[in-house]
Design an enzyme around this catalytic site. Structure first.
Site, PDB file in Angstrom:
ATOM      1  N   LYS A 132       0.721  -1.246   0.117  1.00 15.47           N
ATOM      2  CA  LYS A 132       0.008  -0.024   0.004  1.00 15.47           C
ATOM      3  C   LYS A 132       0.717   1.159   0.153  1.00 15.47           C
ATOM      4  O   LYS A 132       0.639   2.276  -0.671  1.00 15.47           O
ATOM      5  CB  LYS A 132      -1.030   0.128   1.355  1.00 15.47           C
ATOM      6  CG  LYS A 132      -1.822  -1.111   1.309  1.00 15.47           C
ATOM      7  CD  LYS A 132      -2.833  -1.034   2.712  1.00 15.47           C
ATOM      8  CE  LYS A 132      -1.953  -1.034   3.947  1.00 15.47           C
ATOM      9  NZ  LYS A 132      -1.202  -2.329   4.055  1.00 15.47           N
ATOM     10  N   ARG A 170      11.821  -5.982   5.147  1.00 12.89           N
ATOM     11  CA  ARG A 170      11.667  -4.615   5.106  1.00 12.89           C
ATOM     12  C   ARG A 170      12.605  -3.753   5.659  1.00 12.89           C
ATOM     13  O   ARG A 170      12.797  -4.005   6.993  1.00 12.89           O
ATOM     14  CB  ARG A 170      10.221  -3.987   5.100  1.00 12.89           C
ATOM     15  CG  ARG A 170      10.061  -2.605   5.136  1.00 12.89           C
ATOM     16  CD  ARG A 170       8.587  -2.113   4.962  1.00 12.89           C
ATOM     17  NE  ARG A 170       8.088  -2.580   6.455  1.00 12.89           N
ATOM     18  CZ  ARG A 170       6.764  -2.521   6.376  1.00 12.89           C
ATOM     19  NH1 ARG A 170       5.954  -2.119   5.662  1.00 12.89           N
ATOM     20  NH2 ARG A 170       5.993  -3.031   7.576  1.00 12.89           N
ATOM     21  N   ARG A 228      11.305  -1.457  11.634  1.00 15.62           N
ATOM     22  CA  ARG A 228       9.865  -1.279  12.527  1.00 15.62           C
ATOM     23  C   ARG A 228      10.076  -2.020  13.725  1.00 15.62           C
ATOM     24  O   ARG A 228      10.337  -3.309  13.654  1.00 15.62           O
ATOM     25  CB  ARG A 228       8.753  -1.217  11.925  1.00 15.62           C
ATOM     26  CG  ARG A 228       8.793   0.116  11.034  1.00 15.62           C
ATOM     27  CD  ARG A 228       7.630   0.277  10.008  1.00 15.62           C
ATOM     28  NE  ARG A 228       6.286  -0.491  10.391  1.00 15.62           N
ATOM     29  CZ  ARG A 228       5.220  -0.520   9.443  1.00 15.62           C
ATOM     30  NH1 ARG A 228       5.209   0.047   8.421  1.00 15.62           N
ATOM     31  NH2 ARG A 228       4.080  -1.388   9.990  1.00 15.62           N
ATOM     32  N   ARG A 232      -9.413   1.304   8.810  1.00 16.31           N
ATOM     33  CA  ARG A 232      -8.963  -0.193   9.114  1.00 16.31           C
ATOM     34  C   ARG A 232     -10.237  -0.891   9.967  1.00 16.31           C
ATOM     35  O   ARG A 232     -10.179  -1.986   9.966  1.00 16.31           O
ATOM     36  CB  ARG A 232      -8.067  -0.217   9.996  1.00 16.31           C
ATOM     37  CG  ARG A 232      -6.424  -0.444   9.335  1.00 16.31           C
ATOM     38  CD  ARG A 232      -5.491  -0.300  10.605  1.00 16.31           C
ATOM     39  NE  ARG A 232      -4.478  -1.154  10.248  1.00 16.31           N
ATOM     40  CZ  ARG A 232      -3.344  -0.336   9.516  1.00 16.31           C
ATOM     41  NH1 ARG A 232      -3.565   0.746   9.093  1.00 16.31           N
ATOM     42  NH2 ARG A 232      -2.325  -1.266   9.070  1.00 16.31           N
ATOM     43  N   ARG A 286      -0.927  -9.506  13.161  1.00 17.07           N
ATOM     44  CA  ARG A 286      -1.486  -8.255  12.232  1.00 17.07           C
ATOM     45  C   ARG A 286      -2.190  -8.892  11.100  1.00 17.07           C
ATOM     46  O   ARG A 286      -3.462  -8.304  10.968  1.00 17.07           O
ATOM     47  CB  ARG A 286      -0.271  -7.404  11.869  1.00 17.07           C
ATOM     48  CG  ARG A 286       0.249  -6.411  12.840  1.00 17.07           C
ATOM     49  CD  ARG A 286       1.584  -5.897  12.451  1.00 17.07           C
ATOM     50  NE  ARG A 286       1.671  -5.041  11.175  1.00 17.07           N
ATOM     51  CZ  ARG A 286       2.644  -4.854  10.594  1.00 17.07           C
ATOM     52  NH1 ARG A 286       4.027  -5.295  10.811  1.00 17.07           N
ATOM     53  NH2 ARG A 286       2.407  -3.997   9.363  1.00 17.07           N
TER      54      ARG A 286
HETATM   55  P1  AP5 Z   1       4.814  -1.455   1.834  1.00 13.56           P
HETATM   56  O1  AP5 Z   1       4.571  -0.850   0.624  1.00 13.56           O
HETATM   57  O2  AP5 Z   1       5.714  -0.939   2.918  1.00 13.56           O
HETATM   58  O3  AP5 Z   1       3.700  -2.333   2.543  1.00 13.56           O
HETATM   59  P2  AP5 Z   1       2.372  -1.841   3.234  1.00 13.56           P
HETATM   60  O4  AP5 Z   1       0.964  -2.452   2.834  1.00 13.56           O
HETATM   61  O5  AP5 Z   1       2.396  -0.520   3.323  1.00 13.56           O
HETATM   62  O6  AP5 Z   1       2.877  -2.454   4.680  1.00 13.56           O
HETATM   63  P3  AP5 Z   1       2.565  -1.982   6.090  1.00 13.56           P
HETATM   64  O7  AP5 Z   1       3.163  -2.977   6.928  1.00 13.56           O
HETATM   65  O8  AP5 Z   1       3.100  -0.530   6.253  1.00 13.56           O
HETATM   66  O9  AP5 Z   1       1.108  -1.962   6.171  1.00 13.56           O
HETATM   67  P4  AP5 Z   1       0.417  -2.024   7.562  1.00 13.56           P
HETATM   68  O10 AP5 Z   1      -0.896  -1.578   7.125  1.00 13.56           O
HETATM   69  O11 AP5 Z   1       0.474  -3.175   8.467  1.00 13.56           O
HETATM   70  O12 AP5 Z   1       1.168  -1.019   8.508  1.00 13.56           O
HETATM   71  P5  AP5 Z   1       0.697   0.640   8.971  1.00 13.56           P
HETATM   72  O13 AP5 Z   1       2.141   1.399   8.841  1.00 13.56           O
HETATM   73  O14 AP5 Z   1      -0.184   1.200   8.157  1.00 13.56           O
HETATM   74  O15 AP5 Z   1       5.705  -2.938   1.554  1.00 13.56           O
HETATM   75  C1  AP5 Z   1       6.317  -3.926   2.357  1.00 13.56           C
HETATM   76  C2  AP5 Z   1       7.540  -4.346   1.861  1.00 13.56           C
HETATM   77  O16 AP5 Z   1       7.644  -5.104   0.631  1.00 13.56           O
HETATM   78  C3  AP5 Z   1       8.790  -3.216   1.539  1.00 13.56           C
HETATM   79  O17 AP5 Z   1      10.009  -3.736   2.014  1.00 13.56           O
HETATM   80  C4  AP5 Z   1       8.745  -3.056  -0.056  1.00 13.56           C
HETATM   81  O18 AP5 Z   1       9.906  -2.356  -0.514  1.00 13.56           O
HETATM   82  C5  AP5 Z   1       8.149  -4.538  -0.356  1.00 13.56           C
HETATM   83  N1  AP5 Z   1       7.385  -4.522  -1.711  1.00 13.56           N
HETATM   84  C6  AP5 Z   1       6.416  -3.664  -1.837  1.00 13.56           C
HETATM   85  N2  AP5 Z   1       5.912  -3.946  -3.068  1.00 13.56           N
HETATM   86  C7  AP5 Z   1       6.549  -4.984  -3.488  1.00 13.56           C
HETATM   87  C8  AP5 Z   1       6.479  -6.023  -4.595  1.00 13.56           C
HETATM   88  N3  AP5 Z   1       5.498  -5.641  -5.634  1.00 13.56           N
HETATM   89  N4  AP5 Z   1       7.281  -6.878  -4.888  1.00 13.56           N
HETATM   90  C9  AP5 Z   1       8.181  -7.011  -4.146  1.00 13.56           C
HETATM   91  N5  AP5 Z   1       8.453  -6.328  -2.564  1.00 13.56           N
HETATM   92  C10 AP5 Z   1       7.738  -5.484  -2.552  1.00 13.56           C
HETATM   93  O19 AP5 Z   1       0.298   0.532  10.301  1.00 13.56           O
HETATM   94  C11 AP5 Z   1       1.197   0.153  11.375  1.00 13.56           C
HETATM   95  C12 AP5 Z   1       0.349   0.053  12.781  1.00 13.56           C
HETATM   96  O20 AP5 Z   1      -0.295   1.483  12.997  1.00 13.56           O
HETATM   97  C13 AP5 Z   1      -0.795  -0.708  12.667  1.00 13.56           C
HETATM   98  O21 AP5 Z   1      -0.684  -2.264  12.980  1.00 13.56           O
HETATM   99  C14 AP5 Z   1      -1.540  -0.217  14.025  1.00 13.56           C
HETATM  100  O22 AP5 Z   1      -1.151  -0.731  15.153  1.00 13.56           O
HETATM  101  C15 AP5 Z   1      -1.550   1.000  13.919  1.00 13.56           C
HETATM  102  N6  AP5 Z   1      -2.397   1.979  12.880  1.00 13.56           N
HETATM  103  C16 AP5 Z   1      -2.285   2.426  11.611  1.00 13.56           C
HETATM  104  N7  AP5 Z   1      -3.260   2.732  11.076  1.00 13.56           N
HETATM  105  C17 AP5 Z   1      -4.287   2.463  11.944  1.00 13.56           C
HETATM  106  C18 AP5 Z   1      -5.930   2.592  11.780  1.00 13.56           C
HETATM  107  N8  AP5 Z   1      -6.422   3.045  10.955  1.00 13.56           N
HETATM  108  N9  AP5 Z   1      -6.617   2.301  12.788  1.00 13.56           N
HETATM  109  C19 AP5 Z   1      -5.702   1.723  14.130  1.00 13.56           C
HETATM  110  N10 AP5 Z   1      -4.520   1.480  14.071  1.00 13.56           N
HETATM  111  C20 AP5 Z   1      -3.720   1.999  13.060  1.00 13.56           C
END
Ligand code: AP5
Length: 216
Positions: A13, A127, A160, A88, A171
């Site tokens: 994402k 990552r 992280r 979410r 997660r």
């Molecule tokens: P990346 O693009 O970083 O993936 P992502 O989908 O953004 O993954 P996240 O782990 O950031 O998502 P998340 O939703 O769990 O975490 P968030 O920070 O929102 O890609 C991942 C890896 O793969 C990278 O190394 C990239 O280079 C690689 N990659 C990407 N595309 C690729 C491809 N096509 N091929 C190969 N490699 C690839 O949330 C973290 C925490 O915050 C949550 O757990 C929660 O505690 C809190 N939080 C955030 N938002 C909320 C909310 N709305 N409500 C409640 N809690 C929240």
């Protein structure tokens, strides 16, 4: 233009939101990045959020909703935005829908990036992230040019606190329980675009842009 990005942790994402943000000149609003900034700065929100984030749990809706409302009031969001990681939960989606309806600025599309659990785990455990520009790298699929250093600003890359395998599995389970229902919520509103995200990042970008061809 207003978008919501859905998908398992590691679905890409953040990676794809950066591509669309540059293409359309609208900000990527990542609730995960904003929360991590609060944690780093030691704000009261950051101190409370950290206990949930480190365990791979969701931060309570009320805290996240207030934070997003503030972010969307900033001037750069008036042209549109890409919500990466929000909503979410169904209550978060209902608050967002009410706010956008009241402002007569509905969502244009919701994009869901699809990957398997096994790929999600490999992507997240491999990552590393630049704390300055938030670009992500992967040890195997997209390594930085110099080990451990961001290609763009030379800052040391970080892991992280929620990237170990056990926390990632928690997660993934939470996504299924709390976030997957949003796919039906948005499908019923005719907004869902599904993108197979198990391909190199450039291919996924092409798939995303062609799935949005009637929207952008
Ligand atoms: P990346 O693009 O970083 O993936 P992502 O989908 O953004 O993954 P996240 O782990 O950031 O998502 P998340 O939703 O769990 O975490 P968030 O920070 O929102 O890609 C991942 C890896 O793969 C990278 O190394 C990239 O280079 C690689 N990659 C990407 N595309 C690729 C491809 N096509 N091929 C190969 N490699 C690839 O949330 C973290 C925490 O915050 C949550 O757990 C929660 O505690 C809190 N939080 C955030 N938002 C909320 C909310 N709305 N409500 C409640 N809690 C929240």
């Amino acid at each position: 233009m207003r978008f919501v990005f859905l998908g398992l942790p590691g679905a890409g994402k953040g990676t794809q939101a950066r591509v669309l943000s540059e293409r359309l000149g609208i900000p990527q609003v990542s609730t995960g990045d904003i929360l991590r900034e609060h944690v780093q700065e030691g704000t009261s929100l950051g101190i409370e959020a950290r206990t949930y984030m480190d365990r791979g749990e969701y931060v309570p809706d009320a805290l996240v909703v207030r934070m997003v409302e503030e972010r969307l009031r900033e001037p750069d969001a008036s042209k549109g935005f890409i919500l990466d990681g929000f909503p979410r939960t169904v209550p978060q989606a209902l608050v967002l829908a009410r706010a956008l309806d009241a402002a007569e600025t509905p969502l244009d599309a919701v994009v869901k990036f699809t990957i398997s659990d096994a790929i999600a785990i490999r992507r997240i455990t491999g990552r590393s992230t630049c704390p300055a520009c938030k670009r992500t790298y992967h040890a195997v699929w997209s390594p930085p040019l110099a080990p451990g250093v961001c290609d763009f600003d030379g800052v040391a890359l970080e892991k992280r606190s929620d990237e170990d395998e056990l926390t990632v599995k928690r997660r993934l389970a939470l996504y299924r329980q709390q976030t997957e229902p949003l796919e039906t919520f948005y499908a019923e509103r005719g907004l869902m675009h599904e993108v197979d995200a198990e391909a190199p990042a450039a291919t996924v970008s092409e798939r995303m842009l062609s799935s949005l061809v009637d929207v952008i």
